[in-house]
Design an enzyme around this catalytic site. Structure first.
Site, PDB file in Angstrom:
ATOM      1  N   CYS A  87       3.929   4.054   5.621  1.00  0.00           N
ATOM      2  CA  CYS A  87       3.103   3.266   6.548  1.00  0.00           C
ATOM      3  C   CYS A  87       3.478   3.610   8.000  1.00  0.00           C
ATOM      4  O   CYS A  87       3.188   4.699   8.467  1.00  0.00           O
ATOM      5  CB  CYS A  87       3.260   1.784   6.238  1.00  0.00           C
ATOM      6  N   HIS A 196       2.600   1.243   0.092  1.00  0.00           N
ATOM      7  CA  HIS A 196       4.029   0.911   0.032  1.00  0.00           C
ATOM      8  C   HIS A 196       4.593   0.956  -1.379  1.00  0.00           C
ATOM      9  O   HIS A 196       4.515  -0.050  -2.102  1.00  0.00           O
ATOM     10  CB  HIS A 196       4.235  -0.498   0.588  1.00  0.00           C
ATOM     11  N   GLU A 198       7.688   0.802  -2.056  1.00  0.00           N
ATOM     12  CA  GLU A 198       8.883  -0.066  -2.114  1.00  0.00           C
ATOM     13  C   GLU A 198       8.529  -1.515  -2.418  1.00  0.00           C
ATOM     14  O   GLU A 198       9.408  -2.302  -2.785  1.00  0.00           O
ATOM     15  CB  GLU A 198       9.684   0.051  -0.802  1.00  0.00           C
TER      16      GLU A 198
END
Lengths: 225, 77
Positions: A87, A196, A198
């Protein structure tokens, strides 16, 4: 020996904590790096997390690119250090010219926060070798300036070189050219991804656990490097 | 004090959704003749000593604009 993966915190970073958690979940040791650090403390890889570094002043990533730690990262990336920008981290890597293209304002102007399916296109990079090309994974997208842009020659060359890392596969959420969700450097060690991974390492808190593959991949890449 | 102005615009081929939204607002306000708007940035730079326009252009290319999607012009302020 456990791989040590650095996660950089810039003023305005938001997702550094989740990135460190994903690194730990994958079996590596997360190392906190600060934007003002003059050394990478011997890490085996680096994650530039999401957020709004330096308030996104001027352009997203434009100020962060000149942070002292970035000087070290640019030099180490040239020597093959695996680097993943997620990002805002992707925006920083484009501003630093470590990745081709740029990220512009979403076509619909809205900040888009939704779960998306992306298709892994390159399964040989340091960050995606645990996936297989064509695999669909479910991750989180949350960005206002996520439209991937590059000139026609650059697009043609990254397609020809296999530098498209992943594409949006559940509709184009932001006007990215050729549905591009992530790209990789020519050498294959520097990756940028708008969604994302994560946030998708645990089915309890994310849309899937699919994202862990990015962090598991780099462990494998570091082990054979 | 020497001054320069740098104008930064998205390249013409880059979609400008903000400009489109502004054009829509203009028409809703009754300015029906507004065919299009492109939004850019203006930087007013004050210097302690004179510099060449070329030097300010280097600054613009390095920091003020992203040449992948933007173009810029430098004028004496």
């Amino acid at each position: 020996m456990t791989a040590r993966i650095g996660v950089v915190t810039f003023p305005g970073s938001l997702d550094d904590r989740d990135a460190r958690r994903a690194v730990r979940r994958a079996g590596a040791e997360p190392v906190e790096l600060w934007h003002d650090d003059a050394s990478l403390h011997g890490v085996d890889g680096v994650v530039l997390p999401g957020g709004f570094s330096y308030g996104d002043y001027l352009r997203c990533g434009a100020i962060a690119r000149f942070a002292p730690v970035m000087r070290q990262i640019i030099e180490a990336a040239g020597r093959g250090l695996p680097v993943l920008g997620i990002c805002n981290g992707f925006q920083i890597l484009c501003e630093a010219h470590l990745l081709p293209g740029a990220l512009a304002r979403n076509a619909g102007l809205h900040f888009v926060t939704r779960d998306v399916t992306i298709r892994i296109e390159n399964d040989t990079s340091a960050w995606t070798r645990q996936y297989r090309a064509g695999q669909h994974i479910r991750v989180v997208l949350k960005s206002g300036e996520g439209a991937y842009m590059a000139d026609p020659q650059t697009l043609a060359s990254i397609e020809a070189n296999g530098q498209v890392l992943a594409r949006y596969a559940s509709g184009n959420p932001n006007g990215s050219q050729r549905d591009i969700a992530g790209v990789i450097s020519e050498a294959g060690n520097v990756a940028g991804l708008m969604p994302h991974p994560e946030h998708a390492i645990d089915e309890l808190t994310g849309p899937s656990a699919d994202g862990i593959g990015f962090f598991a991949s780099v462990l494998q890449a570091v082990a054979i490097r | 004090m020497p001054r320069f102005v740098v104008d930064v615009m998205l390249k013409p081929e880059i979609h400008d959704p903000q400009g489109e939204a502004i054009a829509g607002a203009c028409r809703r306000l009754g300015f029906g003749q507004v065919a299009g708007v492109r939004q850019g940035k203006r930087f007013e730079i004050e210097l302690t000593e004179p510099a060449s326009a070329e030097r300010i252009g280097e600054l613009a290319a390095e920091l003020l604009a992203n040449p992948v999607i933007e173009e810029f012009t430098v004028h004496p302020g």
